[in-house]
Design a protein around this motif. Structure first.
Motif, PDB file in Angstrom:
ATOM      1  N   UNK A  74       0.811  -1.220   0.000  1.00 25.68           N
ATOM      2  CA  UNK A  74       0.000   0.000   0.000  1.00 25.68           C
ATOM      3  C   UNK A  74       0.836   1.257   0.000  1.00 25.68           C
ATOM      4  N   UNK A  75       2.047   1.129  -0.493  1.00 22.68           N
ATOM      5  CA  UNK A  75       2.933   2.288  -0.527  1.00 22.68           C
ATOM      6  C   UNK A  75       3.513   2.455  -1.931  1.00 22.68           C
ATOM      7  N   UNK A  76       3.535   3.694  -2.406  1.00 16.46           N
ATOM      8  CA  UNK A  76       4.131   3.949  -3.720  1.00 16.46           C
ATOM      9  C   UNK A  76       5.422   4.725  -3.545  1.00 16.46           C
ATOM     10  N   UNK A  77       6.397   4.433  -4.407  1.00 20.60           N
ATOM     11  CA  UNK A  77       7.642   5.184  -4.327  1.00 20.60           C
ATOM     12  C   UNK A  77       7.873   5.992  -5.582  1.00 20.60           C
ATOM     13  N   UNK A  78       8.246   7.219  -5.356  1.00 20.58           N
ATOM     14  CA  UNK A  78       8.421   8.200  -6.423  1.00 20.58           C
ATOM     15  C   UNK A  78       9.867   8.675  -6.428  1.00 20.58           C
ATOM     16  N   UNK A  79      10.448   8.857  -7.612  1.00 20.90           N
ATOM     17  CA  UNK A  79      11.806   9.417  -7.681  1.00 20.90           C
ATOM     18  C   UNK A  79      11.791  10.701  -8.489  1.00 20.90           C
ATOM     19  N   UNK A  80      12.368  11.723  -7.922  1.00 23.90           N
ATOM     20  CA  UNK A  80      12.474  12.983  -8.644  1.00 23.90           C
ATOM     21  C   UNK A  80      13.757  12.981  -9.454  1.00 23.90           C
ATOM     22  N   UNK A  81      13.824  13.891 -10.397  1.00 23.11           N
ATOM     23  CA  UNK A  81      15.045  13.964 -11.206  1.00 23.11           C
ATOM     24  C   UNK A  81      16.226  14.434 -10.352  1.00 23.11           C
ATOM     25  N   UNK A  82      15.906  15.070  -9.248  1.00 24.45           N
ATOM     26  CA  UNK A  82      16.958  15.508  -8.325  1.00 24.45           C
ATOM     27  C   UNK A  82      17.552  14.332  -7.568  1.00 24.45           C
ATOM     28  N   UNK A  83      16.944  13.171  -7.734  1.00 22.03           N
ATOM     29  CA  UNK A  83      17.434  12.015  -7.002  1.00 22.03           C
ATOM     30  C   UNK A  83      16.630  11.725  -5.748  1.00 22.03           C
ATOM     31  N   UNK A  84      15.892  12.722  -5.308  1.00 23.78           N
ATOM     32  CA  UNK A  84      15.093  12.540  -4.089  1.00 23.78           C
ATOM     33  C   UNK A  84      14.031  11.465  -4.295  1.00 23.78           C
ATOM     34  N   UNK A  85      13.845  10.661  -3.290  1.00 21.95           N
ATOM     35  CA  UNK A  85      12.791   9.653  -3.329  1.00 21.95           C
ATOM     36  C   UNK A  85      11.765   9.950  -2.246  1.00 21.95           C
ATOM     37  N   UNK A  86      10.511   9.669  -2.604  1.00 15.75           N
ATOM     38  CA  UNK A  86       9.415   9.957  -1.669  1.00 15.75           C
ATOM     39  C   UNK A  86       8.460   8.776  -1.669  1.00 15.75           C
ATOM     40  N   UNK A  87       8.010   8.356  -0.475  1.00 16.33           N
ATOM     41  CA  UNK A  87       6.961   7.349  -0.418  1.00 16.33           C
ATOM     42  C   UNK A  87       5.625   7.982  -0.044  1.00 16.33           C
ATOM     43  N   UNK A  88       4.590   7.463  -0.664  1.00 18.97           N
ATOM     44  CA  UNK A  88       3.275   7.892  -0.168  1.00 18.97           C
ATOM     45  C   UNK A  88       2.265   6.759  -0.277  1.00 18.97           C
ATOM     46  N   UNK A  89       1.293   6.769   0.626  1.00 20.31           N
ATOM     47  CA  UNK A  89       0.299   5.703   0.695  1.00 20.31           C
ATOM     48  C   UNK A  89      -0.712   5.793  -0.433  1.00 20.31           C
ATOM     49  N   UNK A  90      -1.375   4.695  -0.699  1.00 20.34           N
ATOM     50  CA  UNK A  90      -2.368   4.678  -1.771  1.00 20.34           C
ATOM     51  C   UNK A  90      -3.482   5.674  -1.504  1.00 20.34           C
ATOM     52  N   UNK A  91      -3.848   5.808  -0.272  1.00 23.72           N
ATOM     53  CA  UNK A  91      -4.863   6.759   0.140  1.00 23.72           C
ATOM     54  C   UNK A  91      -4.548   8.152  -0.406  1.00 23.72           C
ATOM     55  N   UNK A  92      -3.336   8.618  -0.078  1.00 25.27           N
ATOM     56  CA  UNK A  92      -2.905   9.937  -0.534  1.00 25.27           C
ATOM     57  C   UNK A  92      -2.745   9.961  -2.057  1.00 25.27           C
ATOM     58  N   UNK A  93      -2.183   8.876  -2.577  1.00 27.39           N
ATOM     59  CA  UNK A  93      -1.927   8.809  -4.019  1.00 27.39           C
ATOM     60  C   UNK A  93      -3.222   8.947  -4.822  1.00 27.39           C
ATOM     61  N   UNK A  94      -4.317   8.476  -4.233  1.00 23.04           N
ATOM     62  CA  UNK A  94      -5.597   8.559  -4.932  1.00 23.04           C
ATOM     63  C   UNK A  94      -6.065   9.976  -5.154  1.00 23.04           C
ATOM     64  N   UNK A  95      -5.453  10.917  -4.461  1.00 22.12           N
ATOM     65  CA  UNK A  95      -5.854  12.309  -4.600  1.00 22.12           C
ATOM     66  C   UNK A  95      -4.926  13.105  -5.504  1.00 22.12           C
ATOM     67  N   UNK A  96      -3.935  12.407  -6.018  1.00 23.15           N
ATOM     68  CA  UNK A  96      -2.996  13.056  -6.928  1.00 23.15           C
ATOM     69  C   UNK A  96      -3.216  12.494  -8.330  1.00 23.15           C
ATOM     70  N   UNK A  97      -3.429  13.365  -9.299  1.00 17.95           N
ATOM     71  CA  UNK A  97      -3.747  12.919 -10.658  1.00 17.95           C
ATOM     72  C   UNK A  97      -2.604  13.260 -11.590  1.00 17.95           C
ATOM     73  N   UNK A  98      -2.258  12.287 -12.405  1.00 10.60           N
ATOM     74  CA  UNK A  98      -1.060  12.431 -13.228  1.00 10.60           C
ATOM     75  C   UNK A  98      -1.336  12.090 -14.688  1.00 10.60           C
ATOM     76  N   UNK A  99      -0.428  12.545 -15.549  1.00 13.06           N
ATOM     77  CA  UNK A  99      -0.462  12.075 -16.935  1.00 13.06           C
ATOM     78  C   UNK A  99       0.914  11.506 -17.260  1.00 13.06           C
ATOM     79  N   UNK A 100       0.909  10.482 -18.100  1.00 10.70           N
ATOM     80  CA  UNK A 100       2.165   9.836 -18.467  1.00 10.70           C
ATOM     81  C   UNK A 100       2.980  10.765 -19.363  1.00 10.70           C
ATOM     82  N   UNK A 101       4.288  10.753 -19.226  1.00 16.57           N
ATOM     83  CA  UNK A 101       5.172  11.516 -20.114  1.00 16.57           C
ATOM     84  C   UNK A 101       6.220  10.581 -20.680  1.00 16.57           C
ATOM     85  N   UNK A 102       6.849  11.023 -21.748  1.00 14.44           N
ATOM     86  CA  UNK A 102       7.801  10.148 -22.429  1.00 14.44           C
ATOM     87  C   UNK A 102       9.094   9.976 -21.636  1.00 14.44           C
ATOM     88  N   UNK A 103       9.775  11.099 -21.397  1.00 17.13           N
ATOM     89  CA  UNK A 103      11.085  11.035 -20.725  1.00 17.13           C
ATOM     90  C   UNK A 103      11.042  10.140 -19.510  1.00 17.13           C
TER      91      UNK A 103
END
Ligand SMILES: [Mn+2]
Ligand SMILES: [Mn+2]
Ligand SMILES: [Mn+2]
Ligand SMILES: [Mn+2]
Lengths: 228, 228
Positions: free
Chosen positions: B199-228
């Motif tokens: 129930x945890x997602x991990x995100x990596x920024x281009x800066x190298x920073x990594x962030x975890x967030x729960x599915x609960x929170x993730x459900x409130x963030x909307x994204x679109x796929x990009x190529x890079x």
DNA sequence: AACAATATCTTGATCAGTCAAGATAAAATG
DNA sequence: CATTTTATCTTGACTGATCAAGATATTGTT
């Protein structure tokens, strides 16, 4: 058994308007009555009676039926907070939002009850903690100190030189007219010896322009004498 | 015999909130029910029933008890006007007043009912007739056209590269947290292959920073796929 | 179909704010 | 001071928004 938190914390906008009305009249004439408040708020006297009983219970006013009516310290402080909001909002609308000084009163009359403290603070800072609103009315400071504006209503002035320091803010038409004639806060002019019988005053600007206005209108313009 | 001018012109703020709630649910799920509206507005179902009968009379909703509930064209248009106000106000508070995107929703929730058309217009112009609010929600234009935002809730996304296009605006804590972690509208990141069980997602920024967030929170963030 | 569970509706009450109109007190007048 | 006038109060009623709780319809289950 309902818990009664926050009645004194949470004045409804109706309550705020009653407090403001009482304050305004106390400032203007030293005291007020049920009837005056009723007139100002355009409600029936009975409605004011009822409200004052409530406010007395909440210790916001001191109300002795048929005897006396005045704000308590707490009521005065609450009223001053609303006035502060009103005037800061007006200035914000003129200065930042570019609205005309003739159209901000109505808007402020509503916003004064709903703006958050946080937003009000931003406004205050953004404006540089101003001391006067667009109509020359003093803005109470955070502690509820209200500066006095001593100025003469133009209809009571003798002939001589004057500066406009304040204008009544609730007559949109008058404000529009004053603006068109360049008669805004800080402007200076010479008043001809008043010809009371005619009920008309004549003003001369340094530009040479002359303007006439009736005593009615003049009564809403407040001035201070200047040397030049 | 009282003259009934302007009921349809003058929706009370309560009515506006009901209309908004119905609109939001129609947009989110294609339809709504008395119960859903009750939940969203935190009132009892009976209260909604009563209100919907009124709104049906005013032709703002189409209400067939126990059968169906939907906005009329007129109701939809009224609701969209409120949404437009809400979103313009939010953007104004962030952009001009310098408030945080996590604290503007509440304020807008109130101001949306009281700002004059004139002031709203100034705001719109001042902001350059913007198309999206601080949370990525589209702002209906003057004619009530609402752009679609198609984006995937992050909790449903596969591993890959994404850009944040929208965030649910009513969870102040989440917004604050996202901001602290640099996760604002337009930001990009890589999502690791989701490990659903935890129930945890991990995100990596281009800066190298990594962030975890729960599915609960993730459900409130909307994204679109990009190529890079 | 029969019963249970759930959703929705109806009814009667409350609350803030208000008015109308009659009752009463205070002030003004002769 | 007795009377009229004016100011204020009281009472009963209404509106918009709401809830509690019981009534009813719908849906889902065996
Ligand atoms: Mn004003
Ligand atoms: Mn003013
Ligand atoms: Mn919002
Ligand atoms: Mn938003």
């Amino acid at each position: 058994m309902k818990i009664e938190l926050g009645w004194l914390l949470m004045a409804t906008s109706t309550v705020e308007n009653y407090l403001k009305a009482v304050l305004r009249q106390e400032e203007a004439t030293g005291s007020t009555t049920v009837g005056e408040v009723a007139k100002e708020l355009a409600v029936t006297p009975g409605t004011v009676t009822t409200m004052m009983k409530h406010l007395d219970e909440e210790k916001l006013v001191d109300y002795q039926p048929r005897k006396s009516l005045s704000l308590t310290l707490e009521g005065r402080s609450a009223a001053l907070k609303v006035v502060r909001r009103h005037r800061l909002i007006e200035l914000f609308l003129v200065q930042i939002m570019g609205l005309d000084w003739s159209e901000v009163h109505e808007e402020a009359e509503i916003l004064e009850h709903v703006i958050s403290d946080r937003l009000l603070d931003r406004i205050d800072v953004m404006l540089g903690e101003p001391t006067h609103d667009p109509h020359g009315d003093p803005i109470p400071d955070r502690d509820g100190n209200l500066a006095q504006v001593e100025a003469t209503p133009l209809d009571e002035a003798e002939g001589g030189n004057y500066r406009i320091v304040r204008v009544s803010d609730d007559d949109s038409d008058l404000l529009g007219w004053l603006d068109e004639n360049g008669l805004t806060i800080g402007e200076e002019f010479a008043l001809a010896h008043p010809n009371r019988a005619a009920g008309v005053l004549e003003i001369s600007r340094s530009t040479g322009a002359k303007v006439q206005l009736g005593v009615q209108a003049a009564g809403q313009v407040f001035v201070e004498a200047i040397s030049a």
